[in-house]
Design a protein around this motif. Structure first.
Motif, PDB file in Angstrom:
ATOM      1  N   ILE A  27       0.842  -1.200   0.000  1.00 45.52           N
ATOM      2  CA  ILE A  27       0.000   0.000   0.000  1.00 45.52           C
ATOM      3  C   ILE A  27       0.875   1.248   0.000  1.00 45.52           C
ATOM      4  N   MET A  28       1.835   1.266   0.912  1.00 44.73           N
ATOM      5  CA  MET A  28       2.718   2.423   1.069  1.00 44.73           C
ATOM      6  C   MET A  28       3.499   2.698  -0.211  1.00 44.73           C
ATOM      7  N   GLN A  29       4.041   1.655  -0.814  1.00 45.87           N
ATOM      8  CA  GLN A  29       4.858   1.812  -2.018  1.00 45.87           C
ATOM      9  C   GLN A  29       4.036   2.309  -3.197  1.00 45.87           C
ATOM     10  N   MET A  56     -14.403   8.502   1.871  1.00 46.62           N
ATOM     11  CA  MET A  56     -14.319   7.419   0.896  1.00 46.62           C
ATOM     12  C   MET A  56     -13.700   6.191   1.553  1.00 46.62           C
ATOM     13  N   SER A  57     -14.065   5.004   1.060  1.00 49.84           N
ATOM     14  CA  SER A  57     -13.588   3.762   1.663  1.00 49.84           C
ATOM     15  C   SER A  57     -13.193   2.778   0.569  1.00 49.84           C
ATOM     16  N   VAL A  58     -11.981   2.193   0.696  1.00 44.11           N
ATOM     17  CA  VAL A  58     -11.491   1.185  -0.242  1.00 44.11           C
ATOM     18  C   VAL A  58     -10.973   0.013   0.579  1.00 44.11           C
ATOM     19  N   GLY A  59     -11.568  -1.155   0.434  1.00 46.13           N
ATOM     20  CA  GLY A  59     -11.104  -2.271   1.248  1.00 46.13           C
ATOM     21  C   GLY A  59     -11.870  -3.545   0.975  1.00 46.13           C
ATOM     22  N   PHE A  60     -12.032  -4.349   2.012  1.00 42.67           N
ATOM     23  CA  PHE A  60     -12.670  -5.653   1.898  1.00 42.67           C
ATOM     24  C   PHE A  60     -13.243  -6.022   3.258  1.00 42.67           C
ATOM     25  N   SER A  61     -14.062  -7.062   3.294  1.00 40.47           N
ATOM     26  CA  SER A  61     -14.695  -7.485   4.534  1.00 40.47           C
ATOM     27  C   SER A  61     -13.808  -8.471   5.277  1.00 40.47           C
ATOM     28  N   HIS A  62     -13.356  -8.097   6.454  1.00 38.97           N
ATOM     29  CA  HIS A  62     -12.536  -8.994   7.266  1.00 38.97           C
ATOM     30  C   HIS A  62     -13.374 -10.142   7.827  1.00 38.97           C
ATOM     31  N   VAL A  98      -1.343 -25.313   8.550  1.00 38.47           N
ATOM     32  CA  VAL A  98      -1.209 -23.905   8.949  1.00 38.47           C
ATOM     33  C   VAL A  98      -1.691 -23.006   7.814  1.00 38.47           C
ATOM     34  N   CYS A  99      -2.467 -21.999   8.165  1.00 39.59           N
ATOM     35  CA  CYS A  99      -2.967 -21.036   7.178  1.00 39.59           C
ATOM     36  C   CYS A  99      -2.703 -19.621   7.681  1.00 39.59           C
ATOM     37  N   GLY A 100      -2.352 -18.728   6.778  1.00 39.17           N
ATOM     38  CA  GLY A 100      -2.081 -17.340   7.139  1.00 39.17           C
ATOM     39  C   GLY A 100      -3.036 -16.367   6.481  1.00 39.17           C
ATOM     40  N   PHE A 101      -2.603 -15.118   6.410  1.00 38.97           N
ATOM     41  CA  PHE A 101      -3.401 -14.061   5.783  1.00 38.97           C
ATOM     42  C   PHE A 101      -2.456 -12.979   5.282  1.00 38.97           C
ATOM     43  N   GLY A 102      -2.715 -12.469   4.080  1.00 35.08           N
ATOM     44  CA  GLY A 102      -1.986 -11.325   3.550  1.00 35.08           C
ATOM     45  C   GLY A 102      -1.196 -11.598   2.291  1.00 35.08           C
ATOM     46  N   ASN A 103      -0.851 -12.881   2.023  1.00 32.53           N
ATOM     47  CA  ASN A 103      -0.020 -13.232   0.864  1.00 32.53           C
ATOM     48  C   ASN A 103       1.197 -12.323   0.769  1.00 32.53           C
ATOM     49  N   THR A 104       1.927 -12.214   1.871  1.00 28.38           N
ATOM     50  CA  THR A 104       3.139 -11.398   1.895  1.00 28.38           C
ATOM     51  C   THR A 104       4.217 -12.043   1.019  1.00 28.38           C
ATOM     52  N   ASP A 105       5.251 -11.273   0.708  1.00 28.43           N
ATOM     53  CA  ASP A 105       6.201 -11.702  -0.321  1.00 28.43           C
ATOM     54  C   ASP A 105       6.938 -12.986   0.035  1.00 28.43           C
ATOM     55  N   PHE A 106       7.047 -13.328   1.333  1.00 27.25           N
ATOM     56  CA  PHE A 106       7.778 -14.541   1.702  1.00 27.25           C
ATOM     57  C   PHE A 106       6.895 -15.787   1.736  1.00 27.25           C
ATOM     58  N   SER A 107       5.560 -15.615   1.775  1.00 29.65           N
ATOM     59  CA  SER A 107       4.673 -16.743   2.053  1.00 29.65           C
ATOM     60  C   SER A 107       4.730 -17.835   0.983  1.00 29.65           C
ATOM     61  N   ALA A 108       5.057 -17.459  -0.234  1.00 26.91           N
ATOM     62  CA  ALA A 108       5.152 -18.453  -1.310  1.00 26.91           C
ATOM     63  C   ALA A 108       6.468 -19.213  -1.281  1.00 26.91           C
ATOM     64  N   HIS A 166      -5.049 -13.705  -0.272  1.00 27.65           N
ATOM     65  CA  HIS A 166      -4.434 -12.599  -1.017  1.00 27.65           C
ATOM     66  C   HIS A 166      -5.362 -11.396  -1.027  1.00 27.65           C
ATOM     67  N   VAL A 167      -4.832 -10.242  -0.648  1.00 33.48           N
ATOM     68  CA  VAL A 167      -5.527  -8.963  -0.802  1.00 33.48           C
ATOM     69  C   VAL A 167      -4.605  -8.035  -1.582  1.00 33.48           C
ATOM     70  N   ASP A 168      -5.176  -7.249  -2.461  1.00 31.53           N
ATOM     71  CA  ASP A 168      -4.378  -6.434  -3.383  1.00 31.53           C
ATOM     72  C   ASP A 168      -3.991  -5.106  -2.734  1.00 31.53           C
ATOM     73  N   GLY A 169      -2.932  -5.130  -1.933  1.00 36.45           N
ATOM     74  CA  GLY A 169      -2.478  -3.915  -1.268  1.00 36.45           C
ATOM     75  C   GLY A 169      -2.036  -2.846  -2.249  1.00 36.45           C
ATOM     76  N   SER A 170      -1.294  -3.253  -3.290  1.00 37.62           N
ATOM     77  CA  SER A 170      -0.845  -2.280  -4.298  1.00 37.62           C
ATOM     78  C   SER A 170      -2.035  -1.632  -4.985  1.00 37.62           C
ATOM     79  N   GLY A 171      -3.027  -2.451  -5.321  1.00 41.17           N
ATOM     80  CA  GLY A 171      -4.219  -1.907  -5.977  1.00 41.17           C
ATOM     81  C   GLY A 171      -4.956  -0.918  -5.095  1.00 41.17           C
ATOM     82  N   MET A 172      -5.019  -1.211  -3.790  1.00 42.76           N
ATOM     83  CA  MET A 172      -5.673  -0.277  -2.875  1.00 42.76           C
ATOM     84  C   MET A 172      -4.903   1.036  -2.786  1.00 42.76           C
ATOM     85  N   GLY A 173      -3.577   0.953  -2.764  1.00 44.95           N
ATOM     86  CA  GLY A 173      -2.763   2.165  -2.733  1.00 44.95           C
ATOM     87  C   GLY A 173      -2.978   3.024  -3.971  1.00 44.95           C
ATOM     88  N   ARG A 174      -3.035   2.360  -5.128  1.00 39.45           N
ATOM     89  CA  ARG A 174      -3.254   3.099  -6.382  1.00 39.45           C
ATOM     90  C   ARG A 174      -4.642   3.732  -6.413  1.00 39.45           C
TER      91      ARG A 174
END
Length: 342
Positions: free
Chosen positions: A81-83, A158-164, A267-277, A287-295
């Motif tokens: 998101i930040m990037q 305005m709101s951009v996100g998803f349902s937790h 084991v299951c996680g959340f976020g699909n961070t760059d190391f998880s694969a 997977h949530v599209d952090g880059s897309g939300m930032g844009r």
């Protein structure tokens, strides 16, 4: 002795032009000759002059800054998101000012007060603004505000996100489909992580032992959380984690205890961070599209600055479940994206 910063008068003197010509060469160069512009440019370089953006902003009613308020700057899930937000704003000539709240509502309110006082051209908040006072202050400021990473039917602006809740419910259904009878959850103490855990428990049903860790998540807290869960439920078969970092800690603790993943413990996680694969085994995650939300946030702020009215003020970006080796799926290289949810 500390050297005084260069002034516009110093630039004019070094360039051999009048003060008004130097000012115009920097603020409205098209009305100044190419020769004068070049002399002023060289003088700026020679003197080290930095224009006063605040003074310029008062005239143009633009600060060329956007405030980004994050719960924690080091959280891996927030980095895309930040990037994206920073790079898209930079292309428009804007700079991103960062603030960190530490997941604390009072600190968030103080950070927002400071940001409002600096009069940025917009504010992006990761998460829903937590206190009514801060929400009221933002509305009264008249600034464009985008709340990211979470949805609300009554956003500040305005709101951009998803349902937790839906994320958690989807994971609960996935665990049910696997037939695991003894499951547990590792959750952060922040509101969004708790929503995901609530969705998981409601859909899965039954008694689900939970280990709660303080945010931000890290590997150590994931390891300690698995140890806590195994004390509560020695027959534990699967663990749902509210972040990939916690899932990685659970994987590490499982290996230290001689448990095979996923044969002995899934084991299951959340976020699909760059190391998880690329962990061994790779981590099943959401997977949530952090880059897309930032844009999207950058676009919404820029559109509002240009006077454009948005067709949508609430945008659901959805999420995807990615099944990998940690729950018996395919390797990271072969695993496809699962179904998308909105």
């Amino acid at each position: 002795m500390k050297q005084k910063p260069a002034t516009l008068r110093d630039v004019a003197q070094a360039a051999g032009v009048s003060l008004i010509t130097a000012s115009r060469a920097l603020s409205n160069p098209d009305i100044v000759s190419a020769k004068a512009r070049e002399r002023v440019r060289q003088a700026v370089e020679a003197t080290g002059y930095i224009p006063n953006m605040l003074a310029g902003g008062l005239k143009s009613k633009r600060s060329l800054t956007v405030a980004g308020v994050f719960p924690a700057l080091a959280v891996t899930e927030f980095l895309p998101i930040m990037q994206a937000l920073s790079s898209d704003l930079a292309r428009e000539g804007y700079q991103l000012l960062l603030g960190e709240t530490g997941y604390d509502p009072a600190r968030e309110a103080a950070v927002l007060d400071t940001m409002i006082g600096r009069q940025p051209d917009g504010i992006v908040v990761v998460g829903l603004v937590q206190t009514q006072r801060a929400r009221d202050r933002l509305r009264r400021s008249g600034l464009p505000v985008v709340e990211l990473w979470e949805l609300s039917d009554r956003p500040v602006d305005m709101s951009v996100g998803f349902s937790h809740l839906k994320v958690g419910s989807t994971l609960g259904g996935y665990f049910l489909s696997k037939g695991w009878k003894h499951v547990g959850a590792v959750t952060g103490a922040d509101p969004r992580a708790r929503l995901r855990t609530e969705g998981f428990r409601t859909t899965y049903g039954g008694d689900v032992p939970i280990a709660v860790v303080q945010p931000p998540s890290n590997l150590e807290r994931g390891r300690r959380a698995l140890a806590e869960l195994l004390e509560k439920s020695p027959k534990l078969q699967a663990v749902c984690c509210t972040s990939d970092m916690l899932a990685n800690g659970v994987l590490t603790e499982a290996r230290a205890r001689g448990l095979r993943v996923p044969q002995d413990l899934a084991v299951c996680g959340f976020g699909n961070t760059d190391f998880s694969a690329y962990t061994v085994p790779s981590i099943t995650t959401v997977h949530v599209d952090g880059s897309g939300m930032g844009r999207l946030a950058a676009q919404l702020i820029m559109d509002r600055c240009r006077g454009k009215v948005q067709a949508q003020s609430i945008i659901d970006v959805g999420f995807r479940l990615i099944e990998r080796e940690s729950t018996g799926g395919q390797s990271a290289a072969d695993a496809p994206l699962g179904p998308e949810y909105r």
